[in-house]
Scaffold this motif. Structure first.
Motif, PDB file in Angstrom:
ATOM      1  N   LEU A   6       0.827  -1.197   0.000  1.00 37.26           N
ATOM      2  CA  LEU A   6       0.000   0.000   0.000  1.00 37.26           C
ATOM      3  C   LEU A   6       0.865   1.251   0.000  1.00 37.26           C
ATOM      4  N   ALA A   7       0.360   2.305  -0.594  1.00 35.64           N
ATOM      5  CA  ALA A   7       1.059   3.593  -0.596  1.00 35.64           C
ATOM      6  C   ALA A   7       0.960   4.229   0.791  1.00 35.64           C
ATOM      7  N   PRO A   8       1.907   5.097   1.140  1.00 32.61           N
ATOM      8  CA  PRO A   8       1.804   5.825   2.417  1.00 32.61           C
ATOM      9  C   PRO A   8       0.531   6.662   2.460  1.00 32.61           C
ATOM     10  N   ILE A   9       0.034   6.903   3.675  1.00 32.45           N
ATOM     11  CA  ILE A   9      -1.151   7.740   3.868  1.00 32.45           C
ATOM     12  C   ILE A   9      -0.773   8.951   4.714  1.00 32.45           C
ATOM     13  N   LYS A  10      -1.515  10.024   4.570  1.00 28.75           N
ATOM     14  CA  LYS A  10      -1.230  11.268   5.306  1.00 28.75           C
ATOM     15  C   LYS A  10      -1.648  11.183   6.768  1.00 28.75           C
ATOM     16  N   GLN A  11      -2.737  10.451   7.052  1.00 34.61           N
ATOM     17  CA  GLN A  11      -3.186  10.295   8.429  1.00 34.61           C
ATOM     18  C   GLN A  11      -4.002   9.025   8.550  1.00 34.61           C
ATOM     19  N   LEU A  12      -4.140   8.549   9.777  1.00 37.26           N
ATOM     20  CA  LEU A  12      -4.919   7.342  10.075  1.00 37.26           C
ATOM     21  C   LEU A  12      -5.939   7.721  11.141  1.00 37.26           C
ATOM     22  N   SER A  13      -7.229   7.558  10.816  1.00 40.51           N
ATOM     23  CA  SER A  13      -8.299   7.880  11.758  1.00 40.51           C
ATOM     24  C   SER A  13      -8.799   6.601  12.410  1.00 40.51           C
ATOM     25  N   LEU A  14      -8.845   6.605  13.732  1.00 39.11           N
ATOM     26  CA  LEU A  14      -9.321   5.465  14.509  1.00 39.11           C
ATOM     27  C   LEU A  14     -10.627   5.861  15.186  1.00 39.11           C
ATOM     28  N   ALA A  15     -11.699   5.130  14.926  1.00 33.43           N
ATOM     29  CA  ALA A  15     -12.999   5.414  15.530  1.00 33.43           C
ATOM     30  C   ALA A  15     -13.346   4.284  16.488  1.00 33.43           C
ATOM     31  N   ALA A  16     -13.719   4.610  17.704  1.00 31.17           N
ATOM     32  CA  ALA A  16     -13.998   3.620  18.731  1.00 31.17           C
ATOM     33  C   ALA A  16     -15.476   3.259  18.772  1.00 31.17           C
ATOM     34  N   SER A  17     -15.771   1.966  18.599  1.00 26.88           N
ATOM     35  CA  SER A  17     -17.159   1.505  18.632  1.00 26.88           C
ATOM     36  C   SER A  17     -17.614   1.155  20.044  1.00 26.88           C
ATOM     37  N   GLY A  18     -16.670   0.825  20.918  1.00 30.38           N
ATOM     38  CA  GLY A  18     -17.027   0.380  22.260  1.00 30.38           C
ATOM     39  C   GLY A  18     -17.439  -1.081  22.307  1.00 30.38           C
ATOM     40  N   ALA A  19     -17.433  -1.783  21.156  1.00 33.53           N
ATOM     41  CA  ALA A  19     -17.893  -3.169  21.079  1.00 33.53           C
ATOM     42  C   ALA A  19     -16.788  -4.192  21.312  1.00 33.53           C
TER      43      ALA A  19
END
Length: 119
Positions: free
Chosen positions: A76-89
Motif C-alpha cells: 500500500l502507498a503511504p497515507i497522510k493520516q490514520l483515523s481510529l474510531a472507537a465503537s465500544g464493542a
C-alpha cells in the motif's frame, strides 16, 4: 519525524519513527496487529498480522504463519493520516506501542483518534 496523535482537542507528540497498533476485531473477536513507519511521505504500513480469519479478517497475499499469527507485508502507498474510531464493542481500544511504551487509544465508545506524522 515524530507521531502526532489528536484525541479530541488534545494533541500529543511521540518521538518515534515506528509504532505498532494492536486491537481486537469487534465482530470476530480476533486480534489484529499492524506495524507502521513514519516518513516524509506519510504513514507507511510495513507489516500486518492476524490471529485467525473471519469476516474481513483474511490474511493478505503472501501471508505466513509465525508464532500463531498470519503475517504479511501489505503493498500500500503511504497515507497522510490514520483515523481510529472507537465503537465500544471490543471491550478495549487500540494499543499503540513504540520503543518500550504502550498507550491505549479509543477505549470508550466515541473516543476517536487521528494519527499523523509531525515534524
Amino acid at each position: 519525524m515524530s507521531l502526532c496523535i489528536a484525541v479530541g482537542a488534545k494533541t500529543m507528540v511521540i518521538a518515534t519513527t515506528v509504532f505498532t497498533l494492536q486491537w481486537t476485531h469487534s465482530v470476530e473477536k480476533i486480534d489484529w496487529r499492524e506495524q507502521w513507519h513514519i516518513g516524509s511521505a506519510g504513514l507507511q504500513l510495513t507489516q500486518a498480522s492476524v490471529k485467525g480469519s473471519g469476516a474481513g479478517m483474511e490474511p493478505g497475499d503472501g501471508a505466513h504463519l509465525k508464532d500463531g499469527w498470519w503475517t504479511w507485508t501489505p503493498k500500500l502507498a503511504p497515507i497522510k493520516q490514520l483515523s481510529l474510531a472507537a465503537s465500544g464493542a471490543t471491550g478495549g481500544g487500540w494499543h499503540l506501542c513504540y520503543a518500550d511504551t504502550c498507550i491505549e487509544l479509543g477505549k470508550q465508545a466515541g473516543q476517536s483518534a487521528v494519527l499523523r506524522p509531525c515534524p
